[in-house]
Design a protein around this motif. Structure first.
Motif, PDB file in Angstrom:
ATOM      1  N   GLY A  34      -8.286  -3.962  -3.185  1.00  0.00           N
ATOM      2  CA  GLY A  34      -7.196  -3.004  -3.043  1.00  0.00           C
ATOM      3  C   GLY A  34      -6.496  -2.675  -4.348  1.00  0.00           C
ATOM      4  O   GLY A  34      -6.864  -3.167  -5.413  1.00  0.00           O
ATOM      5  N   TRP A  61      -6.722   2.557   3.376  1.00  0.00           N
ATOM      6  CA  TRP A  61      -6.322   1.151   3.403  1.00  0.00           C
ATOM      7  C   TRP A  61      -5.457   0.853   4.622  1.00  0.00           C
ATOM      8  O   TRP A  61      -5.588  -0.224   5.227  1.00  0.00           O
ATOM      9  CB  TRP A  61      -5.592   0.753   2.126  1.00  0.00           C
ATOM     10  CG  TRP A  61      -6.541   0.437   1.020  1.00  0.00           C
ATOM     11  CD1 TRP A  61      -6.673   1.100  -0.163  1.00  0.00           C
ATOM     12  CD2 TRP A  61      -7.515  -0.612   0.995  1.00  0.00           C
ATOM     13  NE1 TRP A  61      -7.671   0.524  -0.911  1.00  0.00           N
ATOM     14  CE2 TRP A  61      -8.205  -0.527  -0.228  1.00  0.00           C
ATOM     15  CE3 TRP A  61      -7.885  -1.611   1.895  1.00  0.00           C
ATOM     16  CZ2 TRP A  61      -9.219  -1.393  -0.576  1.00  0.00           C
ATOM     17  CZ3 TRP A  61      -8.905  -2.486   1.550  1.00  0.00           C
ATOM     18  CH2 TRP A  61      -9.561  -2.378   0.327  1.00  0.00           C
ATOM     19  N   TRP A 113      -8.553  -6.010   1.299  1.00  0.00           N
ATOM     20  CA  TRP A 113      -7.472  -5.430   0.498  1.00  0.00           C
ATOM     21  C   TRP A 113      -7.099  -6.355  -0.653  1.00  0.00           C
ATOM     22  O   TRP A 113      -6.869  -5.904  -1.767  1.00  0.00           O
ATOM     23  CB  TRP A 113      -6.253  -5.154   1.377  1.00  0.00           C
ATOM     24  CG  TRP A 113      -5.084  -4.678   0.586  1.00  0.00           C
ATOM     25  CD1 TRP A 113      -4.879  -3.421   0.116  1.00  0.00           C
ATOM     26  CD2 TRP A 113      -3.982  -5.454   0.138  1.00  0.00           C
ATOM     27  NE1 TRP A 113      -3.711  -3.368  -0.584  1.00  0.00           N
ATOM     28  CE2 TRP A 113      -3.141  -4.611  -0.586  1.00  0.00           C
ATOM     29  CE3 TRP A 113      -3.625  -6.787   0.303  1.00  0.00           C
ATOM     30  CZ2 TRP A 113      -1.953  -5.060  -1.153  1.00  0.00           C
ATOM     31  CZ3 TRP A 113      -2.447  -7.227  -0.271  1.00  0.00           C
ATOM     32  CH2 TRP A 113      -1.632  -6.363  -0.988  1.00  0.00           C
ATOM     33  N   ILE A 115      -7.746   0.523   7.640  1.00  0.00           N
ATOM     34  CA  ILE A 115      -8.481  -0.736   7.579  1.00  0.00           C
ATOM     35  C   ILE A 115      -7.564  -1.911   7.911  1.00  0.00           C
ATOM     36  O   ILE A 115      -7.922  -2.789   8.703  1.00  0.00           O
ATOM     37  CB  ILE A 115      -9.133  -0.924   6.189  1.00  0.00           C
ATOM     38  CG1 ILE A 115     -10.246   0.099   5.992  1.00  0.00           C
ATOM     39  CG2 ILE A 115      -9.664  -2.339   6.021  1.00  0.00           C
ATOM     40  CD1 ILE A 115     -10.796   0.156   4.590  1.00  0.00           C
ATOM     41  N   LEU A 116      -6.375  -1.933   7.327  1.00  0.00           N
ATOM     42  CA  LEU A 116      -5.447  -3.040   7.576  1.00  0.00           C
ATOM     43  C   LEU A 116      -4.994  -3.104   9.029  1.00  0.00           C
ATOM     44  O   LEU A 116      -4.828  -4.192   9.584  1.00  0.00           O
ATOM     45  CB  LEU A 116      -4.236  -2.930   6.657  1.00  0.00           C
ATOM     46  CG  LEU A 116      -4.464  -3.297   5.194  1.00  0.00           C
ATOM     47  CD1 LEU A 116      -3.267  -2.898   4.354  1.00  0.00           C
ATOM     48  CD2 LEU A 116      -4.756  -4.770   5.057  1.00  0.00           C
ATOM     49  N   SER A 118       2.437   1.924  -3.413  1.00  0.00           N
ATOM     50  CA  SER A 118       1.560   2.091  -4.565  1.00  0.00           C
ATOM     51  C   SER A 118       1.537   3.556  -5.008  1.00  0.00           C
ATOM     52  O   SER A 118       1.936   4.448  -4.276  1.00  0.00           O
ATOM     53  CB  SER A 118       0.142   1.615  -4.247  1.00  0.00           C
ATOM     54  OG  SER A 118      -0.491   2.526  -3.390  1.00  0.00           O
ATOM     55  N   SER A 123      -1.163   5.228  -5.639  1.00  0.00           N
ATOM     56  CA  SER A 123      -2.448   5.834  -5.274  1.00  0.00           C
ATOM     57  C   SER A 123      -2.228   7.105  -4.465  1.00  0.00           C
ATOM     58  O   SER A 123      -1.152   7.334  -3.926  1.00  0.00           O
ATOM     59  CB  SER A 123      -3.276   4.854  -4.448  1.00  0.00           C
ATOM     60  OG  SER A 123      -3.529   3.684  -5.176  1.00  0.00           O
ATOM     61  N   THR A 172      -6.367   7.450  -0.348  1.00  0.00           N
ATOM     62  CA  THR A 172      -6.601   6.020  -0.555  1.00  0.00           C
ATOM     63  C   THR A 172      -5.648   5.184   0.285  1.00  0.00           C
ATOM     64  O   THR A 172      -6.055   4.213   0.926  1.00  0.00           O
ATOM     65  CB  THR A 172      -6.435   5.666  -2.048  1.00  0.00           C
ATOM     66  OG1 THR A 172      -7.298   6.497  -2.811  1.00  0.00           O
ATOM     67  CG2 THR A 172      -6.765   4.216  -2.298  1.00  0.00           C
ATOM     68  N   LYS A 173      -4.380   5.575   0.287  1.00  0.00           N
ATOM     69  CA  LYS A 173      -3.394   4.849   1.090  1.00  0.00           C
ATOM     70  C   LYS A 173      -3.755   4.895   2.569  1.00  0.00           C
ATOM     71  O   LYS A 173      -3.700   3.872   3.262  1.00  0.00           O
ATOM     72  CB  LYS A 173      -2.006   5.453   0.906  1.00  0.00           C
ATOM     73  CG  LYS A 173      -1.370   5.179  -0.418  1.00  0.00           C
ATOM     74  CD  LYS A 173       0.016   5.804  -0.465  1.00  0.00           C
ATOM     75  CE  LYS A 173       0.651   5.658  -1.802  1.00  0.00           C
ATOM     76  NZ  LYS A 173       2.018   6.189  -1.839  1.00  0.00           N
ATOM     77  N   GLY A 207      -9.623  -6.875   7.050  1.00  0.00           N
ATOM     78  CA  GLY A 207      -8.979  -5.841   6.241  1.00  0.00           C
ATOM     79  C   GLY A 207      -8.045  -6.430   5.202  1.00  0.00           C
ATOM     80  O   GLY A 207      -7.981  -5.970   4.069  1.00  0.00           O
ATOM     81  N   VAL A 245       0.840  -1.204   0.000  1.00  0.00           N
ATOM     82  CA  VAL A 245       0.000   0.000   0.000  1.00  0.00           C
ATOM     83  C   VAL A 245       0.870   1.246   0.000  1.00  0.00           C
ATOM     84  O   VAL A 245       0.630   2.191  -0.759  1.00  0.00           O
ATOM     85  CB  VAL A 245      -0.963  -0.004   1.207  1.00  0.00           C
ATOM     86  CG1 VAL A 245      -1.623   1.352   1.388  1.00  0.00           C
ATOM     87  CG2 VAL A 245      -2.019  -1.074   1.044  1.00  0.00           C
TER      88      VAL A 245
END
Length: 68
Positions: free
Chosen positions: A57, A38, A53, A41-42, A28, A30, A34-35, A49, A25
């Motif tokens: 994801g 995520w 993902w 959530i993770l 990435s 993004s 967005t990062k 999560g 993540v």
């Protein structure tokens, strides 16, 4: 083998998968929104999560490496 060792092994595997997903993540391309979503959530919902993902994801949107 005692049942405690199985749970410890599963927890270690989950931790390694979480760290791998967090690394993907962060690397990435993004946006930070967005990062950040995520990552939250993770971190706060580890197993669900990680499953979310993997399904929804970022799909390997890595920055291009410098070609020499």
């Amino acid at each position: 083998m005692q049942i405690e060792y199985i749970w410890i092994a599963l927890a270690v595997i989950l931790l390694l998968l979480e760290l791998w997903a967090i690394n993907i993540v962060l690397r990435s391309t993004s946006g930070w929104e967005t990062k950040g979503l995520w990552l939250v959530i993770l971190i706060f919902v580890p197993l669900l999560g990680l499953i979310a993902w993997a399904m929804f994801g970022p799909k390997r949107e890595m920055p291009e490496q410098h070609k020499q």
